[in-house]
Design a protein around this motif. Structure first.
Motif, PDB file in Angstrom:
ATOM      1  N   ALA A   1      -3.053  -6.969   0.434  1.00 39.06           N
ATOM      2  CA  ALA A   1      -3.019  -8.131   1.310  1.00 39.06           C
ATOM      3  C   ALA A   1      -2.304  -7.861   2.631  1.00 39.06           C
ATOM      4  CB  ALA A   1      -2.321  -9.279   0.584  1.00 39.06           C
ATOM      5  N   THR A   2      -1.506  -6.801   2.691  1.00 39.96           N
ATOM      6  CA  THR A   2      -0.618  -6.575   3.840  1.00 39.96           C
ATOM      7  C   THR A   2      -1.277  -6.836   5.190  1.00 39.96           C
ATOM      8  OG1 THR A   2       0.482  -4.857   2.560  1.00 39.96           O
ATOM      9  CG2 THR A   2       0.925  -4.898   4.930  1.00 39.96           C
ATOM     10  N   LYS A   3      -2.346  -6.070   5.470  1.00 37.77           N
ATOM     11  CA  LYS A   3      -3.008  -6.199   6.782  1.00 37.77           C
ATOM     12  C   LYS A   3      -4.212  -7.117   6.675  1.00 37.77           C
ATOM     13  CE  LYS A   3      -0.633  -2.341   7.861  1.00 37.77           C
ATOM     14  NZ  LYS A   3       0.271  -2.046   8.944  1.00 37.77           N
TER      15      LYS A   3
ATOM     16  N   CYS B   1      -8.786   6.419  -1.171  1.00 46.23           N
ATOM     17  CA  CYS B   1      -9.390   5.562  -0.136  1.00 46.23           C
ATOM     18  C   CYS B   1      -8.343   4.551   0.293  1.00 46.23           C
ATOM     19  CB  CYS B   1     -10.604   4.820  -0.682  1.00 46.23           C
ATOM     20  SG  CYS B   1     -11.841   5.856  -1.467  1.00 46.23           S
ATOM     21  N   ASP B   2      -7.733   4.785   1.431  1.00 46.61           N
ATOM     22  CA  ASP B   2      -6.724   3.850   1.955  1.00 46.61           C
ATOM     23  C   ASP B   2      -7.455   2.805   2.788  1.00 46.61           C
ATOM     24  OD1 ASP B   2      -4.867   2.520   3.525  1.00 46.61           O
ATOM     25  OD2 ASP B   2      -3.577   4.261   3.791  1.00 46.61           O
ATOM     26  N   ASP B   3      -7.579   1.612   2.208  1.00 45.90           N
ATOM     27  CA  ASP B   3      -8.344   0.534   2.839  1.00 45.90           C
ATOM     28  C   ASP B   3      -7.445  -0.503   3.497  1.00 45.90           C
ATOM     29  OD1 ASP B   3     -10.683   1.725   2.084  1.00 45.90           O
ATOM     30  OD2 ASP B   3     -11.149   0.349   0.448  1.00 45.90           O
TER      31      ASP B   3
ATOM     32  N   LEU C   1       0.806  -1.227   0.000  1.00 45.50           N
ATOM     33  CA  LEU C   1       0.000   0.000   0.000  1.00 45.50           C
ATOM     34  C   LEU C   1       0.843   1.283   0.000  1.00 45.50           C
ATOM     35  CD1 LEU C   1      -1.901  -2.281   1.471  1.00 45.50           C
ATOM     36  CD2 LEU C   1      -3.377  -0.323   1.780  1.00 45.50           C
ATOM     37  N   SER C   2       1.978   1.246   0.683  1.00 44.86           N
ATOM     38  CA  SER C   2       2.822   2.450   0.711  1.00 44.86           C
ATOM     39  C   SER C   2       3.173   2.845  -0.717  1.00 44.86           C
ATOM     40  CB  SER C   2       4.119   2.190   1.472  1.00 44.86           C
ATOM     41  OG  SER C   2       3.847   1.731   2.754  1.00 44.86           O
ATOM     42  N   HIS C   3       3.548   1.851  -1.497  1.00 40.71           N
ATOM     43  CA  HIS C   3       3.903   2.124  -2.890  1.00 40.71           C
ATOM     44  C   HIS C   3       2.687   2.620  -3.675  1.00 40.71           C
ATOM     45  CE1 HIS C   3       5.167   0.502  -7.038  1.00 40.71           C
ATOM     46  NE2 HIS C   3       5.818   1.612  -6.821  1.00 40.71           N
TER      47      HIS C   3
END
Ligand SMILES: Cc1ncc(COP(=O)(O)O)c(C=O)c1O
Length: 430
Positions: free
Chosen positions: A267-269, A230-232, A121-123
């Motif tokens: 998928a990270t979290k 939208c950061d999900d 997500l950071s990327h």
């Protein structure tokens, strides 16, 4: 400007001028090269002799690799060692889109792009910022946000943050959001939203989500062009009834031609694979067709090619296998249950001791995610308390934005009460 970028821009201008205008200068310049090494290599795929790509193959065309590595991984070498492609594995992209629909039933019938794979997500956030933010642009964002936004969005693009209070009492301060979006200066607006929120663990109620949707729609109707990031990251971890379970992205995917929803997820979290580095960017706005989505995907792939080139193949393959595994849903449910039980324990500890704790700290509203925050009573020094907690109580917490963040996701249930008691004791020592 590169001729491929010009061609993309002309197509975009003709079909969706509003979206074209939302792009930053870098976003306008962005393109995935049609005649570069990767494209030439794609065209040569299947040739009897293929001397295109910078990889090494055995005489039987299997990828060259070390057995010492392969024996650690129960996957076909072709799914591990070669490049995965700039936009990610096509099968994974399709699968994730299907999963987005399953997790957000209100997306049904609303066209979206195919998700593009990012190196988590950071990327995704840094690519989205590059595509839409010019130096000096302002991002409307609540005052409590993930600290890395400072580097990923603000510093990376020389942008500014216009913060509004996330809360008013026990609810969201949506009046302040409405103010920011209904001012007299009409134009491009960039809004960043992250639910469940880091650091506070808050997700809007169903009613608040409807109001946020209305605020964005009304602002677009007044002539603003709004990009909503939208950061999900923590999607799916909602623990209370009446709290919205579907993404803001799904609510705003087709509300107005002038609202571009950009979903940054992965998928990270959601799937507890922090080190895998697999995320996605997906776009939606009312009235966009597949051609416009392919232009946005292409510009995104250009951003990937020019930053990390491509995301790891091994983790994409592992996730694809997991998503096809009949046990996946049950495992996901059991980890949700684990986090939820910790959330319930936090609530029980606060309910039992909140009156006493109030002398020093008070919880901010929380209902989801990995975290909750407490605000400190006037006069307490949060950073000093944090250090005392480490030195005297062997307890780690984060002090950020003037509040203490407690990641109960990382604490065993039987240690949660001690965590709060240690915090209480450290405050008392001040
Ligand atoms: C709100 C939020 N967005 C994005 C990220 C970044 O996630 P990733 O590890 O996938 O880059 C995090 C990580 O802590 C986060 O809290």
């Amino acid at each position: 400007m590169n001729p491929f970028a010009t061609e993309l821009n002309e197509r975009l201008k003709a079909k969706a001028p509003g979206i074209y205008n939302m792009l930053s200068r870098k976003g306008k310049e962005s393109y995935f090269p049609k005649t570069g090494i990767l494209s030439q290599s794609m065209q040569a795929k299947g040739s009897a002799i293929n001397a295109t790509i910078g990889m090494a193959f055995e005489d039987d065309f299997s990828p060259v690799h070390f057995r010492s590595l392969k024996r650690l991984i129960n996957l076909d070498p072709k799914k591990i060692f070669p490049y995965a492609g700039c936009s990610g594995l096509p099968e994974l992209r399709k699968r994730w889109k299907v999963m987005q629909l399953q997790k957000n039933p209100i997306l049904q019938g609303k066209p979206t792009s195919l998700p593009v794979v990012t190196c988590a997500l950071s990327h995704g956030l840094s690519i989205a910022s590059m595509l839409f933010l010019n130096p000096g642009d302002t991002v409307i964002i609540p005052d409590l946000y993930w600290g890395n936004y400072n580097m990923l969005i603000k510093d990376h693009c020389d942008a500014n943050f216009d913060t509004y209070p996330l809360y008013k009492g026990q609810k969201m301060d949506l009046e302040s959001l409405r103010d920011r979006l209904s001012g007299t200066s009409i134009g491009k607006k960039i809004v960043a939203m992250n639910f469940p929120n880091n650091p506070t663990g808050y997700t809007p109620t169903e009613i608040e989500m409807r109001e946020i949707t209305d605020i964005l729609k009304t602002s677009a109707e007044h002539g603003n062009h709004i990009i909503v990031l939208c950061d999900d990251a923590y999607f799916g971890l909602v623990y209370e009834d009446g709290v919205e379970k579907q993404s803001l992205f799904a609510h705003i995917a087709d509300i107005h031609e002038n609202v571009l929803a950009v979903k940054i997820d992965g998928a990270t979290k959601e799937d507890y694979v922090w080190g895998f580095r697999v995320g996605f960017i997906t776009y939606a706005a009312k009235g966009l067709d597949d051609d416009v989505y392919s232009i946005l995907e292409n510009k995104t792939a250009g951003g990937i090619r020019s930053s990390i080139s491509s995301s790891p193949h091994i983790s994409q393959s592992l996730l694809l296998e997991a998503y096809r595994d009949p046990d996946y849903q049950a495992e996901k449910q059991s980890k949700y249950d684990l986090l939820r039980s910790r959330y319930e324990t936090v609530k029980a500890v606060i309910a039992a001791n909140g009156k006493r704790y109030k002398e020093f700290f008070t919880p901010l509203p929380y209902n989801s995610g990995y975290f909750m925050c407490v605000s400190l009573a006037d006069g307490l020094d949060g950073d000093a308390i944090r250090k005392t907690l480490i030195e005297k109580y062997s307890t780690g917490v984060i002090y950020i934005h003037g509040v203490i963040r407690l990641a109960y996701s990382a604490v065993a249930k039987d240690k949660i009460e001690t965590l709060y008691e240690n915090l209480y004791a450290a405050c008392k020592e001040q």
